[in-house]
Design an enzyme around this catalytic site. Structure first.
Site, PDB file in Angstrom:
ATOM      1  N   THR A  15      60.807 110.476 156.917  1.00  0.00           N
ATOM      2  CA  THR A  15      60.795 111.721 156.150  1.00  0.00           C
ATOM      3  C   THR A  15      61.692 111.550 154.926  1.00  0.00           C
ATOM      4  O   THR A  15      61.479 112.198 153.896  1.00  0.00           O
ATOM      5  CB  THR A  15      61.298 112.915 157.000  1.00  0.00           C
ATOM      6  N   HIS A  19      57.093 110.724 168.726  1.00  0.00           N
ATOM      7  CA  HIS A  19      57.784 110.309 167.498  1.00  0.00           C
ATOM      8  C   HIS A  19      58.048 108.815 167.400  1.00  0.00           C
ATOM      9  O   HIS A  19      58.712 108.383 166.465  1.00  0.00           O
ATOM     10  CB  HIS A  19      59.130 111.016 167.374  1.00  0.00           C
ATOM     11  N   LYS A  44      63.967  98.819 160.906  1.00  0.00           N
ATOM     12  CA  LYS A  44      64.067  99.403 159.560  1.00  0.00           C
ATOM     13  C   LYS A  44      64.500  98.361 158.531  1.00  0.00           C
ATOM     14  O   LYS A  44      64.432  98.585 157.330  1.00  0.00           O
ATOM     15  CB  LYS A  44      65.036 100.584 159.573  1.00  0.00           C
ATOM     16  N   LYS A  86      61.373 112.687 150.782  1.00  0.00           N
ATOM     17  CA  LYS A  86      62.411 113.337 149.976  1.00  0.00           C
ATOM     18  C   LYS A  86      62.662 112.545 148.696  1.00  0.00           C
ATOM     19  O   LYS A  86      62.817 113.115 147.606  1.00  0.00           O
ATOM     20  CB  LYS A  86      63.707 113.458 150.788  1.00  0.00           C
ATOM     21  N   LYS A 132      69.374 105.599 156.244  1.00  0.00           N
ATOM     22  CA  LYS A 132      68.691 105.938 157.493  1.00  0.00           C
ATOM     23  C   LYS A 132      69.487 105.319 158.618  1.00  0.00           C
ATOM     24  O   LYS A 132      70.419 104.557 158.367  1.00  0.00           O
ATOM     25  CB  LYS A 132      67.260 105.396 157.495  1.00  0.00           C
ATOM     26  N   ARG A 133      69.127 105.621 159.885  1.00  0.00           N
ATOM     27  CA  ARG A 133      69.779 104.952 160.993  1.00  0.00           C
ATOM     28  C   ARG A 133      69.627 103.437 160.840  1.00  0.00           C
ATOM     29  O   ARG A 133      68.633 102.965 160.279  1.00  0.00           O
ATOM     30  CB  ARG A 133      69.183 105.425 162.322  1.00  0.00           C
TER      31      ARG A 133
HETATM   32  C1  NBG Z   1      61.578 109.400 164.492  1.00  0.00           C
HETATM   33  C2  NBG Z   1      60.793 108.300 163.805  1.00  0.00           C
HETATM   34  C3  NBG Z   1      60.598 108.606 162.342  1.00  0.00           C
HETATM   35  C4  NBG Z   1      60.005 109.991 162.172  1.00  0.00           C
HETATM   36  C5  NBG Z   1      60.859 111.005 162.922  1.00  0.00           C
HETATM   37  C6  NBG Z   1      60.279 112.387 162.850  1.00  0.00           C
HETATM   38  C7  NBG Z   1      62.606 109.339 166.713  1.00  0.00           C
HETATM   39  C8  NBG Z   1      62.427 109.055 168.164  1.00  0.00           C
HETATM   40  N1  NBG Z   1      61.566 109.124 165.918  1.00  0.00           N
HETATM   41  O1  NBG Z   1      59.736 107.652 161.764  1.00  0.00           O
HETATM   42  O2  NBG Z   1      61.466 107.065 163.975  1.00  0.00           O
HETATM   43  O3  NBG Z   1      59.933 110.340 160.832  1.00  0.00           O
HETATM   44  O4  NBG Z   1      60.958 110.651 164.278  1.00  0.00           O
HETATM   45  O5  NBG Z   1      58.970 112.412 163.295  1.00  0.00           O
HETATM   46  O6  NBG Z   1      63.670 109.752 166.295  1.00  0.00           O
END
Ligand code: NBG
Length: 791
Positions: free
Chosen positions: A635, A348, A533, A639, A527-528
């Protein structure tokens, strides 16, 4: 189910499960009673699914994940069972507010961000497509922290989702396994007996997950840690009361809290314990279930598929080998091959700081047998691949990414770009040795939660246009395309968006006391908080825009509302600085009378799934502005697009595919590409050069640096300015001019509402591909060789 049935069941639970009569019931009593009444409807399809899986001897999928960010469950279950209208009616009849009942449910935040939310969307889709599956994870007592702002600073408080009653789970005290740590290993030839010196019990809690239209239900099984003995009676009798309670406290620590960090590894012993704890319990449970049906362990890969969600459950490789080889007596190489055929791994992130590595010292102390097995797995891989240069063990560390890759028969990335970069970078060498292993499965989101439930205004318009079931077949959204040129349709589309914006404005007024104009453009980044980001790119652009508006307040500006939400990892100092800065900028801009009709900034605290459900349907503009090459997929971007927000974004993660689907004309692209990013970093003083060539950017940074937003502490952001000027690894400065210009193009397009709404409607019509049902079918075909069970 009739209204009368549900009402009877609701009142029954209120009375017999909670001992309350309607006159004295609190909203929580109603909520839990309704949840139980709804849960009752899930049990039969759940049993039927289990029976059908056994009867047909179907292959089962096991999704191992440290995180399941499931949010609230009641509305989800109601919607999937088709009980929405019935539930609304019944609540009205008994005189309670359906909205208040839904709002009473705690938001189960057993995850940090995208990875955990993806796991939750996958559970919904696995049940929807009737793929026999279990999710396995940890039942954290405290999920992700609750975020508050004190003078604009993030303050973390413990989240207590279990403090009210939780209606969804079934406790399974009989499903318990003893999990060991530490101790010694007694070698007996090839095999060994591990004698741990610390033991805890993993005890199961099951939540049934019902799919769309209530046809199939799978199980989410979460483990909680319990002591092997409650307390030490001997010590208690000696009067050592605190010491006597120690075993219990220590054991429970393992499932106490979720690690609040989604990109960096904390290197804590407790974290590795958590990982082993839930992985080992899950594997034991999986083998137990298999052995009730079959006796030949060689058949394992035909009957089960185990997905490792990131490297957190990577210890599954050596653990499965240990169970097969040491415990069940299979030959070592055969055990490795069986495990390999069962396991697959999703990567991920490519961020180096997020790739897990454990020191051999720590691994050896906690899992001595596993360390030995990892060495043997590494040797075996070296023997079988004599040209290999990479290894699992390096500089006295175990690299969990390499371990996962070597133990898995499929490795997948989460967007097309991410998968390509994975092949070129982190796993270049392993990909050369095993070119057939890496596949792409672009992420998706469940349309049940992320369109149908969260956006009833838009959903009912779609219902009127598409007669067949579009929720279970989201690619059918393309059927709205021919209607986009129909003025009546487009007016209704615009009215739905406006309704959602009014709802959000009311919410922000009630919670934050900030007044938002529903006719302004709602520009949202949620988002985080992370440097890659680039929330700071957004806030610097906001400052620059504010400066221009002040200079020329009578120009033809497009009024904007900039909304932010997101949490920073408690130890991530720079990210917390960005939050503080945004809050300081918001306070300054919101109190400026000159721009009060043109620009507002709101940072909403405690971002979670529920808040996202409120924000996304109200967005006009979706900010997806990461440094290219850094966001694996995203994701949230999907949305927003589905709910008719236009994206301003870089060519990163799934933005690339979203743009391909919606069409380049319906997407605001800016910024450097991933290769350009790499090239730009080698330009000397790249940030300073960008600042020198953009007076706007220079002015915005100067304002931050001089304390314009922190007059009481003028040098509060000196380090932020310094970082931007002299380091700027994430290239905020180098992408600034392109971003600013693109934002002004966004302004111009927004002024032509008809064009804007058409573009938005194309986004909805063309993003059906991003349903997580499609993603899950991809895993079933390419990774798991699993099938839907059709009745
Ligand atoms: C996150 C990514 C995102 C991705 C999500 C789901 C982690 C380690 N990774 O870009 O930063 O959409 O995983 O795949 O949380």
């Amino acid at each position: 189910m009739t209204d009368a049935d549900l009402r009877e069941s609701l009142l029954h639970h209120l009375k017999y499960s909670f001992g309350k009569d309607p006159e004295h019931a609190h909203i929580q009593d109603w909520r839990v009673a309704l949840s139980l009444a709804v849960r009752d409807r899930i049990v039969d399809p759940w049993f039927a699914a289990t029976r059908a899986t056994y009867a047909g001897k179907h292959k089962r999928v096991y999704y191992l994940s440290m995180e399941f960010l499931i949010g609230r469950l009641l509305e989800d279950a109601i919607v999937n069972l088709g009980l929405l209208e019935t539930s609304q009616k019944v609540c009205e009849e008994v005189g309670i507010s359906f909205e208040a009942v839904l709002a009473n449910e705690p938001d189960a935040a057993l995850g940090n961000g995208g990875l955990g939310r993806l796991a939750a969307c996958f559970l919904d889709s696995l049940s929807t497509v009737a793929c026999p599956a279990h999710g396995y994870g940890i039942r954290y007592e405290h999920g992700l922290f609750r975020q508050r702002f004190v003078d604009g600073r993030q303050v973390e408080e413990p989240e207590t989702w279990l403090s009210g009653r939780h209606a969804w789970e079934f406790e399974r005290p009989e499903a318990a396994f003893e999990i060991g740590f530490g101790g010694s290993v007694v070698e007996a030839g090839e095999r060994a007996v591990w004698q741990p010196d610390e033991r805890v019990i993993a005890s199961a809690h099951d939540t049934p997950i019902i799919g769309w239209q209530g046809k199939w239900a799978n199980t989410l099984r979460l483990w909680s840690a319990k002591p092997t003995r409650v307390f030490d009676l001997e010590r208690f009798n000696r009067g050592e009361y605190a010491a006597a309670a120690e075993p219990e406290a220590l054991a429970r620590t393992i499932s106490r809290v979720l690690y609040p960090d989604d990109t960096t590894e904390q290197g804590k012993m407790l974290r590795l314990k958590q990982e082993y704890f839930f992985t080992a319990a899950s594997l034991r449970d999986i083998l137990r279930r298999f052995l009730t049906e079959y006796d030949d362990l060689r058949k394992l890969p035909h009957k089960i598929a185990i997905q490792l969600n990131d490297t957190h459950p990577a210890i599954a490789g050596p653990e499965l080998v240990r169970l097969l080889h040491d415990d069940k007596g299979l030959d070592f190489e055969e055990s490795v091959d069986i495990a390999h055929a069962c396991l697959s791994y999703t990567n991920h992130t490519l961020l180096p700081e997020a790739l897990e590595r454990w020191s051999e010292g720590l691994m050896g102390a906690l899992l001595p047998r596993h360390l030995k097995l990892i060495e043997r797995i590494d040797d075996l891989h070296a023997r079988r691949n004599p040209t290999r240069k990479t290894s699992i063990l390096e500089h006295d560390h175990v690299k969990m990414g390499e371990l996962s890759f070597i133990m898995a028969h499929r490795i997948n990335g989460v967007s097309a770009l991410h998968t390509d970069l994975m092949k070129e970078t982190v796993f270049a060498e392993l990909n050369r040795l095993h070119p057939d292993r890496i596949v792409n499965e672009t992420n998706g989101v469940t349309p049940r939660r992320w369109l149908l439930s969260c956006n009833p205004a838009l959903s009912s318009l779609i219902d009127d246009v598409i007669e067949s079931d579009w929720v279970g077949h989201l690619d059918r959204l393309t059927e709205i395309e021919p209607h986009i040129d129909d003025a009546a349709f487009l007016d209704r589309y615009a009215a739905a968006k406006r309704q959602n914006k009014v709802d959000l404005a009311n919410f922000v007024r009630d919670t934050e006391g900030i007044l938002l104009d529903p006719d302004a453009m709602y520009d949202i980044q949620i988002k985080r908080i992370h440097e890659y980001k680039r929330q700071h790119l957004n806030i610097i652009e906001t400052i620059a825009l504010w400066h221009e508006m002040r200079e020329n307040p009578n120009a033809d500006w497009t009024p904007r509302v900039k909304i932010f939400a997101g949490k920073a990892a408690p130890g991530y100092v720079f990210a917390k600085k960005i939050i503080h800065l945004i809050n300081d900028v918001a306070r300054t801009i919101n109190s400026d009378p000159v721009t009060s009709k043109l620009l507002k900034v709101a940072y909403l605290p405690n971002y979670n799934v529920t808040l996202a459900e409120r924000l996304i349907p109200a967005a006009d503009l979706s900010e997806q502005i990461s440094t290219a090459g850094k966001e694996a997929s995203g994701t949230g971007n999907m949305k927003f697009a589905l709910n008719g927000a236009l994206t301003i974004g870089t060519l990163d993660g799934a933005n690339v595919e979203i743009r391909e689907h919606v069409g380049a004309d319906n997407f605001f692209l800016f910024g450097m590409t991933a290769p350009e990013v790499v090239a730009r970093r080698s330009v000397a003083e790249h940030a300073k050069k960008a600042i020198d060539s953009s007076p706007r950017l220079a002015e915005a940074i100067a304002a931050i640096e001089s304390g314009a937003f922190s007059p009481g502490e003028p040098d509060r952001y000196a380090d932020v300015a310094d970082n931007l000027r002299w380091s700027d690894y994430f290239l905020v400065c180098s992408d600034f001019a392109a971003y600013y210009d693109k934002q002004r193009e966004v302004d111009r397009v927004y002024q032509d509402q008809k064009t804007w709404m058409r573009m938005a409607a194309y986004n909805t019509a063309r993003t059906g591909w991003f349903s997580s049902d499609r993603t899950i079918r991809g895993y079933m075909n390419d990774v798991w060789a699993a099938h839907s069970v059709t009745s």
